[in-house]
Design an enzyme around this catalytic site. Structure first.
Site, mmCIF file in Angstrom:
data_model
loop_
_atom_site.group_PDB
_atom_site.id
_atom_site.type_symbol
_atom_site.label_atom_id
_atom_site.label_comp_id
_atom_site.label_asym_id
_atom_site.label_seq_id
_atom_site.Cartn_x
_atom_site.Cartn_y
_atom_site.Cartn_z
ATOM 1 N N GLY A 137 11.846 0.875 2.891
ATOM 2 C CA GLY A 137 11.296 -0.298 2.236
ATOM 3 C C GLY A 137 9.824 -0.168 1.959
ATOM 4 O O GLY A 137 9.253 0.915 1.999
ATOM 5 N N LYS A 138 9.205 -1.334 1.687
ATOM 6 C CA LYS A 138 7.807 -1.363 1.289
ATOM 7 C C LYS A 138 6.889 -1.449 2.501
ATOM 8 O O LYS A 138 7.269 -1.938 3.555
ATOM 9 C CB LYS A 138 7.561 -2.554 0.365
ATOM 10 C CG LYS A 138 8.379 -2.476 -0.934
ATOM 11 C CD LYS A 138 8.191 -3.725 -1.776
ATOM 12 C CE LYS A 138 9.021 -3.625 -3.062
ATOM 13 N NZ LYS A 138 8.903 -4.844 -3.892
ATOM 14 N N VAL A 139 5.647 -1.008 2.312
ATOM 15 C CA VAL A 139 4.633 -1.033 3.356
ATOM 16 C C VAL A 139 3.496 -1.922 2.891
ATOM 17 O O VAL A 139 2.950 -1.725 1.811
ATOM 18 C CB VAL A 139 4.097 0.382 3.663
ATOM 19 C CG1 VAL A 139 3.089 0.327 4.802
ATOM 20 C CG2 VAL A 139 5.243 1.309 4.029
ATOM 21 N N ILE B 14 0.822 -1.213 0.000
ATOM 22 C CA ILE B 14 0.000 0.000 0.000
ATOM 23 C C ILE B 14 0.853 1.260 0.000
ATOM 24 O O ILE B 14 0.352 2.373 0.045
ATOM 25 C CB ILE B 14 -0.955 0.036 1.208
ATOM 26 C CG1 ILE B 14 -0.165 0.027 2.520
ATOM 27 C CG2 ILE B 14 -1.939 -1.096 1.148
ATOM 28 C CD1 ILE B 14 -1.040 0.220 3.737
ATOM 29 N N GLY B 15 2.167 1.086 -0.037
ATOM 30 C CA GLY B 15 3.042 2.248 -0.062
ATOM 31 C C GLY B 15 4.482 1.828 0.091
ATOM 32 O O GLY B 15 4.803 0.646 0.263
ATOM 33 N N GLY C 93 8.524 3.567 1.496
ATOM 34 C CA GLY C 93 9.196 4.699 2.118
ATOM 35 C C GLY C 93 10.690 4.558 2.028
ATOM 36 O O GLY C 93 11.210 3.737 1.254
ATOM 37 N N ALA C 94 11.408 5.333 2.866
ATOM 38 C CA ALA C 94 12.861 5.354 2.781
ATOM 39 C C ALA C 94 13.478 4.013 3.152
ATOM 40 O O ALA C 94 14.578 3.691 2.716
ATOM 41 C CB ALA C 94 13.416 6.453 3.697
ATOM 42 N N ASP D 266 11.551 14.265 13.596
ATOM 43 C CA ASP D 266 10.907 14.361 12.278
ATOM 44 C C ASP D 266 9.402 14.503 12.445
ATOM 45 O O ASP D 266 8.621 13.798 11.804
ATOM 46 C CB ASP D 266 11.242 13.134 11.428
ATOM 47 C CG ASP D 266 10.928 13.360 9.943
ATOM 48 O OD1 ASP D 266 10.745 14.535 9.557
ATOM 49 O OD2 ASP D 266 10.859 12.383 9.192
#
Length: 976
Positions: free
Chosen positions: A701-703, A695-696, A698-699, A798
């Site tokens: 890896g995969k989600v 579903i997404g 990021g920095a 962050d």
């Protein structure tokens, strides 16, 4: 004859020995003070090279930067390295300079705690360490400095209590420890420093406590600044002994009772500031004793009764009594004060006329008597000396006309006459005052034309003349006002065409001309109004076609063209807009309604246009049957194609699923670590790690989204986090797996995604203010837990809207701890990072410049998140140019007012609470970390703001809530 080898060797050795002795002599030529200063240099970071001339080429350091020597002895007497950008701990070697009497290191980046050895600087008379990052307790040994006269430690992060030992000072004249994190109460022992002339303890985190009567013993005191010190109770009678006091500031506390009569014994006092307390009662007699009083601020209390005439007879320069319960007349004697430049008495119950000679005998700059019951005419003498800048009379019962002489008052920059009973024509010159940026004449009975002289108002940003009886045409000269941001002229009697020059107003965001008699077409070239977000032309006699170009306005979200004579088809380009309000009803439009708007929810937007057709119940129903046959054939084709795609997809999915399972057999489940009691097995997760569940990314890896057997959704965030965190406002980490070449994190699933995605998408309008407020409060609670309840504390580093996830009920939870930093010790200063972590637009200034991080960095970032919630804008936006959201919001608030900061999608009935939350945001994004509240304080302030969540009943044409801090009551935001 050649010399023997032995003789040559001895000669060479002697030469070498002489050279070494010479070098040694050169090294020892620098004085002892110089050697100590070089040790100081070694202990500091000097990025600007300020200390580059501190070298051993000189015999004495007296010519070095920041160094002053005693001309008689040649020893160092003063070190001044202010504003040098130095970083590091306090340089203790300075205390070895035996003749050092003055030390100033203000406005640097020095950190850590102040050592007890500071007491070794025995000859110091001045110690100035203000505006740094010092932390920990203030050393009690400072009082051992027998000659100290000036102690200035403001603008740091000192904590703990004020040392009781300070009562031992015998020569101290200035004690300034304002703007720190001090706790406890103000010690009575300070009353023993009878030499003290200036006491500045404002803006600390003191425990609520009373003013110690012993402070009345400070017989030499000239200046007392105890604002925001959590003071309760009343002013002690002993303060009457402060006979030399010229400035008394007890504002922003919780003091109660009436103003005591001892105040009238302060015969030297020039300025008294008591605003934002809970004083009550009448302003009693006795003011005539204060013959030196120039400034009196006692606003935002609960004073009742009339304003004493003898108060107004004093040689006042500034009188601020706003937001009380004062009644009666404004004394005529106030007009006799020759030094008066500021008069603010708004939000009271004063009545009668303004003094007839007000402004005649003084250099009046500001007059704000808004929200009272004043009547009568505007005194013609207000600008007699040509200096008046602000004239604020809103929400009263003033009548008559605007005096012609005010048309010559070229110093005016802010005029608000809204909601009175004024009438007559506005003087022609008044329209063209060159410095006015806000001209508000709404809700009166003015008539006549807008003068062509308005072209001279080159600074005008907001023009609100709605709800009057203005008539005639709108002059073409209005198109020359390059700074015009809002033009509200609705509910008047304007006729003729909208001037074609209006498309030249490149900054125009709001154009309201509804309920007039305007005719003709919408001017061509309207697409040049790139900032326009509201276009309201309803209830006129406009005609022609709706211009296609309206569809290219990038930020338009309010379009009302109803009750006109527009004809032709609705432009398909309107589908490009993201509209919250669309109203094209009661015109003469025809043809098909664009597909985006051909829905029942838009039905009311198209009523009264008999020629319109679309799939909306009640519109053009007689034609829909003819088209049904064609629609059915298209639907059948779509279903057949969808079925084929579905079958192929199933086959592909099965093949990919078994292939992927084979590749996952190497993951060892013995590497799994769980942080909670689990209702699922590791194998269930591994079986679902396939491409179909992504579903997404990021920095890190995969989600994946994983549907588990117990019916609960689990969802991977982008990067690592800390498994021991337990808080309802922090995303829960269920378990993790680390096999070396494969790392998995299993988090609870947040159905509504991130705040950033939701707020800045087309669904952002669905986030009403109560939802946004709850999100802010939830997120603050999560950060407060990290900063104050985790041992050791955790700095997120962050904080941003994309790292605040929302559950099914829009509850907020902090996520993404990949760059989080554990604060190792409680009293340690800000830690230096090897590189900046965080996201553009959210990074605190000091973090970007120094790479040093502490909790204050998170608080700045959270302030940006609050600004996103209030404004609906992203932290970085092309519309801002080189600015960020913080700069944009500050500039717009100052130059254009609160309404140009708040998201126009938000319900104005919540405006008072929104303003209070905006205050908190500006505190959080203060450029100085010391001025930012802690997250625990932020939570408390938000909870207090929650008490103002009852919406105010809005009037029919009410676009602004007078309760917000704009204009007459905007002092809170402007002080921030």
């Amino acid at each position: 004859m050649a010399k023997p080898v032995t003789e040559i060797y001895i000669t060479a050795m002697l030469a070498l020995l002489f050279l070494l002795l010479s070098l040694s002599h050169l090294g020892l030529s620098l004085s002892q003070d110089g050697l100590f200063l070089q040790r100081v240099k070694l202990g500091l970071s000097d990025p600007n090279g300020v200390l580059s001339d501190w070298n051993d080429r000189d015999a004495t350091p007296c010519n070095w930067t920041g160094i002053t020597c005693d001309p008689a002895t040649g020893s160092v007497s003063s070190v001044d390295l202010s504003n040098a950008g130095l970083a590091g701990p306090f340089p203790s070697f300075l205390c070895r300079l035996s003749s050092l009497s003055s030390l100033s290191l203000k406005n640097n980046n020095l950190n850590s705690s102040l050592p007890l050895s500071i007491s070794n600087c025995k000859n110091l008379t001045t110690l100035n360490l203000s505006q740094n990052f010092f932390e920990g307790s203030i050393p009690y040994t400072i009082s051992d400095l027998p000659k100290l006269r000036f102690l200035i430690l403001d603008g740091n992060s000192f904590s703990g209590q004020i040392p009781v030992s300070f009562g031992l000072f015998r020569r101290l004249e200035t004690l300034n420890i304002a703007n720190n994190l001090l706790s406890g109460t103000i010690p009575a022992a300070i009353g023993n420093i009878t030499s003290l002339k200036s006491l500045e303890l404002a803006y600390n985190l003191f425990t609520p406590g009373q003013l110690a009567p012993e402070l009345g013993n400070l017989s030499s005191l000239d200046y007392m600044w105890l604002s925001s010190c959590s003071l309760v109770g009343s002013i002690p009678d002993s303060f009457g002994r402060l006979s030399r006091l010229t400035n008394l500031d007890l504002s922003n506390n919780m003091l109660t009772g009436s103003i005591p009569s001892v105040i009238f014994e302060l015969k030297s006092v020039v300025q008294i500031e008591l605003f934002n307390n809970s004083f009550s009662g009448e302003l009693s007699a006795g003011w005539s004793n204060l013959t030196s009083l120039r400034r009196f601020d006692a606003c935002c209390n609960s004073f009742v009764g009339p304003i004493p005439n003898e108060l107004c007879e004093l040689p006042l320069e500034s009188l601020n009594l706003y937001q009380n319960q004062l009644v009666g007349l404004l004394p005529e004697s106030i007009a006799k004060s020759p030094n008066l430049y500021e008069l603010k008495v708004f939000k009271n119950q004063l009545n009668g006329s303004l003094p007839s000679e007000l402004g005649k005998h003084s250099n009046l700059l500001t007059i704000d008597v808004s929200e009272n019951q004043f009547s009568g005419e505007i005194p013609a003498s207000l600008c007699e000396n040509g200096l008046l800048e602000q004239l604020l009379l809103i929400y009263n019962s003033f009548s008559g006309t605007i005096p012609d002489v005010l048309g010559k008052c070229r110093s005016l920059n802010r005029v608000r006459l809204r909601s009175n009973r004024f009438s007559g024509e506005v003087p022609a010159e008044f329209w063209g005052l060159p410095h006015v940026y806000l001209l508000e004449l709404a809700e009166n009975s003015f008539y006549g034309n807008i003068s062509y002289m308005i072209s001279g108002a080159s600074n005008l940003s907001k023009l609100d003349i709605s709800n009057n009886r203005f008539s005639g045409t709108i002059p073409k000269e209005i198109g020359s006002l390059g700074n015009l941001f809002e033009f509200s002229g609705n509910d008047n009697e304007f006729s003729g065409q909208i001037p074609a020059t209006i498309v030249n107003l490149s900054q125009l965001a709001t154009l309201r001309l509804r309920n007039n008699e305007l005719s003709g077409e919408i001017p061509m070239g309207i697409q040049s109004l790139r900032q326009l977000n509201e276009l309201s032309l309803a209830n006129n006699t406009l005609s022609g076609e709706i211009p296609d170009q309206i569809g290219s306005l990038p930020v338009l979200n309010y379009l009302d063209l109803s009750w006109n004579h527009f004809s032709g088809e609705i432009p398909l380009a309107l589908q490009n807009l993201k509209l919250n309000v669309l109203n094209l009803s009661y015109n003469q439009l025809s043809g098909e309604i664009p597909a985006l708007y051909a829905k029942d929810i838009y039905r009311d937007s198209f009523l009264g246009n008999p020629g319109l057709c679309g799939d909306i119940s009640g519109l053009c129903t007689e034609k829909t049957g003819v088209k049904n046959q064609g629609y059915l054939w298209i639907l059948r084709s779509i279903f057949i194609l969808a079925g084929l795609v579905f079958v192929v997809g199933i086959v592909w999915f099965v093949w990919k699923f078994w292939s992927y399972r084979k590749t996952k057999k190497g993951i060892s489940i013995v590497k799994w670590r769980s942080f909670h009691k689990l209702g699922f097995s590791e194998c269930e997760i591994l079986d679902c790690l396939n491409e179909l569940n992504i579903i997404g990314s990021g920095a890190s890896g995969k989600v994946y989204k994983v549907e588990l057997s117990n019916g609960k959704d689990e969802f991977e965030v982008e990067v690592e986090t800390l498994g021991k965190i337990r808080h309802k406002n922090i995303v829960r980490l269920w378990c993790c797996c680390n096999t070396g070449d494969c790392k998995l994190l299993v988090y609870e699933y947040m159905p509504n995604g991130s705040l950033g995605d939701l707020l800045h998408s087309s669904k952002g309008g669905s986030l009403d203010w109560p939802a946004r407020f709850r999100i802010a409060l939830d997120a603050a609670g999560g950060l407060s837990y990290l900063h104050h309840d985790c041992v050791p504390p955790i700095v997120h580093r962050d904080v941003k809207s994309n790292n605040i996830l929302l559950d099914a009920e829009l509850g907020a939870r902090i996520s993404d701890f990949g760059v989080a930093k554990i604060v190792k010790t409680v009293n340690k200063g800000a830690e230096s990072m090897s590189a900046i972590a965080g996201s553009c637009g959210y990074i605190a200034p000091e973090y970007a410049y120094t790479l040093r991080v502490n909790e204050k960095s998170d608080i700045y970032s959270f302030g940006v998140v609050i600004l996103e919630l209030v404004t609906g804008r992203r932290p970085i936006d092309p519309d801002f140019g080189e600015k960020d959201l913080v700069t944009w919001a500050c500039n717009n608030l100052e130059q254009k007012g609160i309404d140009h900061v708040i998201d126009p999608n938000l319900d104005s009935t919540f405006k008072e609470q929104i303003c209070r939350v905006l205050d908190i945001a500006f505190l959080c994004v203060s450029s100085l970390p010391i001025n930012r509240p802690s997250m625990r304080e932020v939570v408390k302030m938000l909870q207090e703001a929650g008490a103002y969540n009852k919406p105010r009943r809005a009037n029919k044409n009410d676009n602004l809530s007078p309760g917000c801090y704009e204009d007459s009551s905007d002092s809170l935001i402007k002080e921030v």
